[in-house]
Design a protein around this motif. Structure first.
Motif, PDB file in Angstrom:
ATOM      1  N   CYS A 193       0.867  -1.241  -0.180  1.00  0.00           N
ATOM      2  CA  CYS A 193       0.045  -0.064   0.051  1.00  0.00           C
ATOM      3  C   CYS A 193       0.928   1.323   0.085  1.00  0.00           C
ATOM      4  CB  CYS A 193      -0.935   0.051   1.212  1.00  0.00           C
ATOM      5  SG  CYS A 193       0.040  -0.313   2.727  1.00  0.00           S
ATOM      6  N   GLY A 227      -8.340   2.588   7.306  1.00  0.00           N
ATOM      7  CA  GLY A 227      -9.405   2.055   6.782  1.00  0.00           C
ATOM      8  C   GLY A 227      -9.082   1.349   5.351  1.00  0.00           C
ATOM      9  N   ASP A 228      -8.366   2.095   4.614  1.00  0.00           N
ATOM     10  CA  ASP A 228      -7.926   1.585   3.306  1.00  0.00           C
ATOM     11  C   ASP A 228      -7.028   0.310   3.483  1.00  0.00           C
ATOM     12  OD1 ASP A 228      -8.987   3.755   2.060  1.00  0.00           O
ATOM     13  OD2 ASP A 228      -7.161   4.816   2.153  1.00  0.00           O
ATOM     14  N   LYS A 277      -7.403  -1.840   5.902  1.00  0.00           N
ATOM     15  CA  LYS A 277      -8.441  -2.949   6.332  1.00  0.00           C
ATOM     16  C   LYS A 277      -9.042  -3.433   5.091  1.00  0.00           C
ATOM     17  CE  LYS A 277      -9.667  -1.549  10.997  1.00  0.00           C
ATOM     18  NZ  LYS A 277     -10.525  -1.068  11.799  1.00  0.00           N
ATOM     19  N   LYS A 278      -9.470  -2.625   4.104  1.00  0.00           N
ATOM     20  CA  LYS A 278      -9.961  -3.203   2.868  1.00  0.00           C
ATOM     21  C   LYS A 278      -9.214  -4.059   1.979  1.00  0.00           C
ATOM     22  CE  LYS A 278     -12.822   0.759   2.632  1.00  0.00           C
ATOM     23  NZ  LYS A 278     -13.217   2.186   1.982  1.00  0.00           N
ATOM     24  N   ALA A 288      -8.964  -7.299   3.995  1.00  0.00           N
ATOM     25  CA  ALA A 288     -10.083  -8.044   3.657  1.00  0.00           C
ATOM     26  C   ALA A 288     -10.313  -8.697   2.484  1.00  0.00           C
ATOM     27  CB  ALA A 288     -11.459  -7.151   3.902  1.00  0.00           C
ATOM     28  N   ALA A 289      -9.687  -8.247   1.289  1.00  0.00           N
ATOM     29  CA  ALA A 289      -9.522  -8.677  -0.054  1.00  0.00           C
ATOM     30  C   ALA A 289      -8.879  -9.886   0.056  1.00  0.00           C
ATOM     31  CB  ALA A 289      -9.307  -7.607  -0.945  1.00  0.00           C
ATOM     32  N   ARG A 332     -14.751  -9.511   6.446  1.00  0.00           N
ATOM     33  CA  ARG A 332     -15.175  -8.280   6.097  1.00  0.00           C
ATOM     34  C   ARG A 332     -14.461  -7.149   6.822  1.00  0.00           C
ATOM     35  NH1 ARG A 332     -20.973  -9.051   8.239  1.00  0.00           N
ATOM     36  NH2 ARG A 332     -20.495  -7.247   9.074  1.00  0.00           N
ATOM     37  N   ALA A 333     -14.124  -6.050   6.280  1.00  0.00           N
ATOM     38  CA  ALA A 333     -13.275  -5.090   6.639  1.00  0.00           C
ATOM     39  C   ALA A 333     -13.568  -4.536   7.972  1.00  0.00           C
ATOM     40  CB  ALA A 333     -13.159  -3.798   5.537  1.00  0.00           C
ATOM     41  N   ASP A 334     -15.016  -4.363   8.403  1.00  0.00           N
ATOM     42  CA  ASP A 334     -15.460  -3.854   9.777  1.00  0.00           C
ATOM     43  C   ASP A 334     -15.379  -4.788  10.853  1.00  0.00           C
ATOM     44  OD1 ASP A 334     -17.313  -5.485   8.543  1.00  0.00           O
ATOM     45  OD2 ASP A 334     -19.143  -4.383   9.507  1.00  0.00           O
ATOM     46  N   ASP A 352      -9.437   4.309  11.919  1.00  0.00           N
ATOM     47  CA  ASP A 352      -9.670   3.820  10.452  1.00  0.00           C
ATOM     48  C   ASP A 352      -9.278   5.183   9.692  1.00  0.00           C
ATOM     49  OD1 ASP A 352     -10.457   1.558  10.691  1.00  0.00           O
ATOM     50  OD2 ASP A 352     -12.614   1.934  10.538  1.00  0.00           O
TER      51      ASP A 352
END
Length: 73
Positions: free
Chosen positions: A18, A25-26, A28-29, A32-33, A38-40, A53
């Motif tokens: 990254c 928050g980014d 975490k996304k 999650a991928a 899930r990111a939350d 986040d």
């Protein structure tokens, strides 16, 4: 471009590429991928500092190759 290593202490290590101006928050996304969670439901921390986040990786002084802890809630 930096690479962050996240360890969930259950046998799974995730390496994420990254930018240092991305937010937690980014990050975490991106995690999650890769993990399918899930990111939350993901919490990223280092020792007792739980990362928020909306703050960037640069503000938390997260650099290339740094290891963080990954928790699921």
């Amino acid at each position: 471009m930096i690479e962050v290593v996240l360890n969930d202490r259950l046998g799974k290590k995730v390496r994420v590429k990254c930018n240092d101006d991305d937010t937690i928050g980014d990050l975490k996304k991106l995690v999650a991928a890769q993990t399918g969670t899930r990111a939350d439901k993901i919490r990223i921390q280092k020792w007792y500092n739980i990362y928020k986040d909306h703050i960037t990786l640069k503000d938390y002084e997260i650099h290339d190759g740094m290891g963080l802890e990954l928790y699921y809630s």
